[in-house]
Design an enzyme around this catalytic site. Structure first.
Site, short mmCIF file in Angstrom:
data_model
loop_
_atom_site.label_atom_id
_atom_site.label_comp_id
_atom_site.label_asym_id
_atom_site.label_seq_id
_atom_site.Cartn_x
_atom_site.Cartn_y
_atom_site.Cartn_z
N THR A 1 0.86 -1.19 0.00
CA THR A 1 0.00 0.00 0.00
C THR A 1 0.90 1.23 0.00
O THR A 1 2.07 1.14 0.37
CB THR A 1 -0.89 0.03 1.25
OG1 THR A 1 -0.02 0.00 2.38
CG2 THR A 1 -1.81 -1.16 1.31
N GLU B 1 -5.80 -3.28 -1.66
CA GLU B 1 -6.33 -4.41 -0.86
C GLU B 1 -7.42 -5.18 -1.60
O GLU B 1 -7.85 -6.23 -1.15
CB GLU B 1 -6.90 -3.88 0.46
CG GLU B 1 -5.86 -3.43 1.47
CD GLU B 1 -5.45 -1.96 1.31
OE1 GLU B 1 -5.63 -1.42 0.20
OE2 GLU B 1 -4.94 -1.38 2.28
N LYS C 1 -14.64 18.38 9.31
CA LYS C 1 -15.67 18.32 10.35
C LYS C 1 -15.98 19.73 10.83
O LYS C 1 -15.23 20.32 11.59
CB LYS C 1 -15.21 17.43 11.51
CG LYS C 1 -14.99 16.00 11.04
CD LYS C 1 -14.45 15.10 12.12
CE LYS C 1 -13.96 13.81 11.50
NZ LYS C 1 -12.57 13.86 11.04
N TRP D 1 -20.25 16.77 8.75
CA TRP D 1 -19.18 16.44 7.80
C TRP D 1 -19.38 17.18 6.48
O TRP D 1 -20.48 17.22 5.94
CB TRP D 1 -19.18 14.93 7.51
CG TRP D 1 -18.64 14.10 8.62
CD1 TRP D 1 -18.34 14.52 9.89
CD2 TRP D 1 -18.37 12.70 8.59
NE1 TRP D 1 -17.89 13.48 10.65
CE2 TRP D 1 -17.89 12.35 9.87
CE3 TRP D 1 -18.46 11.73 7.61
CZ2 TRP D 1 -17.52 11.04 10.19
CZ3 TRP D 1 -18.10 10.43 7.92
CH2 TRP D 1 -17.63 10.09 9.21
#
Ligand code: AMP
Length: 543
Positions: free
Chosen positions: A187, A332, A440, A445
């Site tokens: 990753t 992944e 935030k 959000w």
């Protein structure tokens, strides 16, 4: 009662065997580091892969050993895809854009026994070689004639074409359990050390079937596919395997990733389908627009890796007749998770409405299941306006990281992606943010991707990133970091006014800063963590 069908393990070697037997004459074209255009066929590539498999065995590479590559997209890299995995070893594709310290960490962590590299990366390999304890052989992916004098700096150096030429192609691919490890990708590791994702033959072959489907990447033997996405970025999203499965012509751009080089190859090789991250297409579109060019054969392009701005989808469609397939996935996930292709009911929509659908990341391809969950872990039903954490599961999604790094990543058998998304009633998923990029504001959000997409639709904007800036009252508020198109005039107030009527008023960015460039990571994604660091003391005018 068992079924009575043949037991054949799903092995990567079966893909090249199929391509050789059924599409042997189909071409594979590569722009080489050596500077020329190289042509081969699946038949020749299969034979050279077998020779390379024998060469690897002669070097003592056995089942499970790791063979690393540091290479562009090209035929030798593709030969290694089959030679290494096909013989039961593990192909470890390294990203040359990583910092040398990170690269050394990854090679050592993976215990790579052999490192094959393109000549471009010779200085990089020479610099890190003394730190690569596990590497027994370095292989320059070229022939003797092109080997530069400074290659002598590298210990135990072998020449790829000599290894191939020293063997004949009489070799039967070994048959083993389909769950055997086939390849390894790390990753990007924006936070902490990168972690390894270890694919299996079974997961790769299943991913290949699903990726080629009409509602996925829609690949066939009639296609000429040019993967711009590097073979070191999650196996070029599976295209080197899909090519063999369907018998498509493959066109590899090598190091030529600028707009001009890509465009030339699209046209000269009759490319019908391509794939890459949005930042690459920006360069290509700038070249095509700047020179008044058109695509004469390209019909579709897959765009993913980060959100594709809706303005780019429209430009491709309206100006160039190229259909954008917006796709989402991750290392992944091998990487394909969703592709945005239409359902039957979308035929009745207006073009504007169709573009709206296309801006979403799409629906799950068979094999991937997905859900969004609220902070308590409860599933949010499809069709809800609310967004939540996106979880996935399926046979090509990881169950643990290599060497168990980080412990058990799953929650109730699902992999939490770290993305925040909503899923509409038709099953179309839309990423609103990476969870760590969400802004935030006053306990609510704000999705940074929506704000970036609007900025990107402004004709004077070349690139835009939206990050959270500290605010004494609201905690965080959106700050827009913008790169203007060359020569374009744009003020902060003009850009803020551009948001009017396009989003809820309280989402409007509080401030805009113009910069020369936005830092990009090793896979072409904007590095928002770097921007947050850069602007951590930024004082908003509203603060
Ligand atoms: P990587 O493993 O480096 O390929 O990164 C995977 C991550 O890239 C995902 O978890 C998403 O955050 C992001 N990503 C990939 N494709 C898209 C897309 N089409 N839209 C938005 N984000 C994306």
């Amino acid at each position: 009662m068992n079924g009575q069908m043949m037991q054949q393990p799903l092995l990567i070697s079966s893909l090249i065997v199929h391509a050789e037997r059924h599409h042997g004459d189909r071409e594979i074209v590569s722009r080489r580091v050596e500077g020329d255009i190289h042509r081969t066929t699946y038949r020749e590539l299969a034979a050279r892969s077998r020779r390379m498999a024998k060469a690897l065995a002669a070097l003592g590479v056995g089942m499970g050993d790791r063979v690393a590559t540091l290479a562009w997209n090209g035929y030798r890299h593709m030969e290694l895809y089959y030679a290494v995995s096909g013989s039961g070893a593990v192909l470890h594709t390294l990203n040359p854009r990583l910092h040398p310290d990170q690269l050394a960490y990854i090679v050592n962590h993976a215990d790579d026994a052999v490192l094959c590299f393109d000549l471009t990366f010779l200085p990089l390999v020479a610099a890190v070689a003394p730190r690569l304890a596990s590497v027994r052989h370095f292989v320059a992916m070229t022939d003797r004639a092109h080997l530069p004098a400074d290659a002598a700096k590298i210990p135990n150096l072998l020449v790829y074409d000599e290894l191939v030429d020293a063997q004949d192609d009489r070799f039967d691919w070994p048959v083993f359990d389909e769950n055997t490890a086939s390849s390894l990708c790390y990753t990007s590791g924006t936070t902490g050390n990168p972690k390894g994702v270890l694919y299996s033959h079974r997961s790769t072959v299943l991913h290949t079937y699903a990726g080629a489907l009409p509602d996925a990447l829609n690949c066939s033997s009639a296609d000429a596919i040019l993967p711009v996405v590097p073979m070191f970025h999650v196996n070029a999203w599976g295209l080197p395997y899909i090519g063999c499965m369907v018998g498509a012509k493959l066109v590899f751009p090598g190091p030529g990733l600028d707009g001009k080089s890509l465009y030339e190859l699209f046209e000269s090789e009759g490319v019908t389908l391509s794939a890459g991250v949005p930042t690459v297409w920006q360069g290509l579109l700038a070249h095509v627009e700047g020179h008044g060019l058109k695509f004469s054969t390209m019909k579709r392009t897959v765009i993913g890796g980060s959100a594709c701005p809706p303005a780019m989808i429209r430009t491709f469609g309206d100006k160039y007749g190229v259909h954008v397939l917006h796709a989402w996935g991750m290392t992944e996930m091998s990487p394909l998770g969703t592709v945005c292709s239409f359902k039957a009911q979308h035929a009745a929509l207006s073009q504007d409405e169709r573009y709206e659908v296309m801006s979403k990341q799409g629906r799950a391809i068979y094999g991937v299941d997905m859900k969004v969950v609220d902070p308590q872990g409860r599933e949010i039903p499809f069709g809800s306006e609310a967004s939540g954490d996106l979880h996935v599961r399926g046979p090509w999604i990881l169950s643990r990281y290599f060497k168990d790094e980080g412990g058990d990543p799953l929650e109730d058998g699902w992999f939490p992606t770290g993305d925040v998304a909503r899923i509409d009633a038709d099953g179309y998923m839309q990423i609103t943010d990476r969870s760590k990029d969400v802004i935030k504001s006053g306990g609510e959000w704000i999705g940074s991707i929506d704000l970036e997409n609007i900025a990107m639709a402004h004709p004077a904007v070349a690139m835009a990133a939206c990050i959270a800036a500290k605010h004494p009252k609201w905690d965080e508020r959106p700050l827009l970091v913008v790169v203007k198109k060359p020569g374009a005039e744009l003020t902060k107030d003009e850009l803020i006014a551009f948001y009017e009527g396009k989003i809820a008023k309280w989402w409007t960015p509080d401030d805009v800063v113009f910069v020369d460039a936005i830092p990009l990571g090793a896979t072409g994604k904007m590095q928002k963590n770097k921007l947050r660091e850069l602007f951590k003391d930024h004082r908003l005018p509203t603060a």
